[in-house]
Design an enzyme around this catalytic site. Structure first.
Site, PDB file in Angstrom:
ATOM      1  N   SER A 110       0.842  -1.194   0.000  1.00 39.79           N
ATOM      2  CA  SER A 110       0.000   0.000   0.000  1.00 39.79           C
ATOM      3  C   SER A 110       0.883   1.251   0.000  1.00 39.79           C
ATOM      4  O   SER A 110       1.734   1.393  -0.874  1.00 39.79           O
ATOM      5  CB  SER A 110      -0.966  -0.064   1.190  1.00 39.79           C
ATOM      6  OG  SER A 110      -2.031   0.851   1.035  1.00 39.79           O
ATOM      7  N   ASP A 250      -9.345  -5.311  -4.971  1.00 34.74           N
ATOM      8  CA  ASP A 250      -8.483  -4.371  -4.254  1.00 34.74           C
ATOM      9  C   ASP A 250      -8.994  -2.936  -4.380  1.00 34.74           C
ATOM     10  O   ASP A 250      -9.449  -2.518  -5.452  1.00 34.74           O
ATOM     11  CB  ASP A 250      -7.084  -4.456  -4.862  1.00 34.74           C
ATOM     12  CG  ASP A 250      -5.965  -4.072  -3.929  1.00 34.74           C
ATOM     13  OD1 ASP A 250      -6.172  -3.202  -3.080  1.00 34.74           O
ATOM     14  OD2 ASP A 250      -4.873  -4.643  -4.081  1.00 34.74           O
ATOM     15  N   HIS A 277      -7.333  -6.006  -0.667  1.00 36.97           N
ATOM     16  CA  HIS A 277      -6.107  -5.230  -0.435  1.00 36.97           C
ATOM     17  C   HIS A 277      -5.042  -6.012   0.344  1.00 36.97           C
ATOM     18  O   HIS A 277      -3.944  -5.500   0.536  1.00 36.97           O
ATOM     19  CB  HIS A 277      -6.489  -3.954   0.336  1.00 36.97           C
ATOM     20  CG  HIS A 277      -5.488  -2.846   0.279  1.00 36.97           C
ATOM     21  ND1 HIS A 277      -4.966  -2.351  -0.897  1.00 36.97           N
ATOM     22  CD2 HIS A 277      -4.913  -2.111   1.270  1.00 36.97           C
ATOM     23  CE1 HIS A 277      -4.130  -1.368  -0.635  1.00 36.97           C
ATOM     24  NE2 HIS A 277      -4.064  -1.208   0.675  1.00 36.97           N
TER      25      HIS A 277
END
Length: 299
Positions: A110, A250, A277
């Site tokens: 991320s 995601d 995610h």
């Protein structure tokens, strides 16, 4: 085989401290895998499963970025204190302090993926490979795609979110409940959430100074200092083997991830069909297999 013993400690970073954990023995023949967590303002907890890669000889380094977890908390710091450069400098300090800067692989998840890409674009001599997991290449791209995902939420959910965002009441329970509808679809689809992921989530929730300053009150309402930041222009400068990871569901949609695959020379993109995610939690066996294959390819 078993997971190697871990060593925990802190490193001085200017006037502050960075907490770290090393699983395995650096310098024993394979590069160290250094994990950069998301957020900003998250912790290493939800990535702790990466330590399993130490079974095959890759030392694994976890750390908590400044401001959260076991590192120095600075709740009174001015919002302008929290910058990508601060965290890039912290990463450089960590690599040097642990003595792994001559032989390492970065795993950035991320927000950590953007950091890792920015670091890699400077072509550090000791970097052997890069994994960018579930990361947008820029926050403008991210925000554009957030609008797409929000429009697909069940009727009334986005209306609730927007009402509180306009009123500045994003700390209300109603906003939190509506936010969780999005999170359960696009952040982590497991029910219940794994304990290590919940630990990270609660760290941000209870200590949101960094997250609020740089991101904003939620994943999809980015009003902090990162709202115009990205690494797209840096990607062609990356010169190490690169693995890009994302989930089919995601919040980092294919539109936000594609620049890594298109602009990093030779990058390979793996999409996890049953993940959002957090593929490392949602599809752990396949994730470990993909990571192991990539790490072996660097030898």
């Amino acid at each position: 085989m078993s997971i190697a013993p871990s060593v925990k400690g802190t490193l001085a970073f200017g006037e502050h401290k960075t907490w770290y954990r090393v699983t395995g023995t650096p310098g024993s023949g394979k590069p160290a895998l250094v994990a950069l967590h998301g957020g900003p303002g998250s912790t290493h907890d939800y990535l702790v499963g990466l330590a399993v890669l130490s079974e095959a000889g890759w030392p694994v380094v976890h750390y908590d970025q400044l401001g959260n977890g076991g590192s120095t908390h600075l709740p009174g710091a001015d919002a302008g204190f929290w910058t990508p450069r601060l965290f890039l400098d912290e990463l450089d300090n960590l690599l040097r302090g642990l003595g792994v800067d001559d032989d390492y692989v970065l795993f950035g998840q991320s927000w950590g993926g953007l950091l890792a890409a920015a670091h890699a674009s400077a072509r550090p001599e000791g970097l052997r490979g890069l994994v960018v997991a579930n990361a947008p290449a820029s926050y403008p791209l991210w925000l554009s795609e957030m609008r797409v995902l929000r429009d697909r939420l069940p009727p009334g959910v986005d209306d609730t979110l927007r009402r509180h965002e306009a009123a500045g009441t994003t700390d209300s329970k109603e906003y939190f409940d509506a936010m969780m509808v999005f999170y359960n679809r696009h952040v982590c689809t497991l029910d219940p959430w794994p304990r290590e992921f919940l630990a990270t989530f609660m760290e941000i929730y209870n200590n949101p100074a960094v997250y609020y300053a740089m991101n904003g009150p939620s994943e999809f309402h980015v009003i902090g200092s990162l709202r115009d930041w990205g690494v797209v222009d840096l990607l062609p400068d990356i010169a190490v083997p690169t693995l890009v990871i994302s989930g089919r569901h995601d919040e980092a949609t294919p539109v936000t991830v594609r620049p890594y695959a298109d602009l990093i020379p030779g990058a390979r993109w793996e999409i996890f069909e049953n993940s959002s995610h957090t593929p490392h939690l949602e599809e752990p066996e396949r994730f470990t297999a993909v990571m192991t294959e990539f790490l072996k390819s660097l030898e």
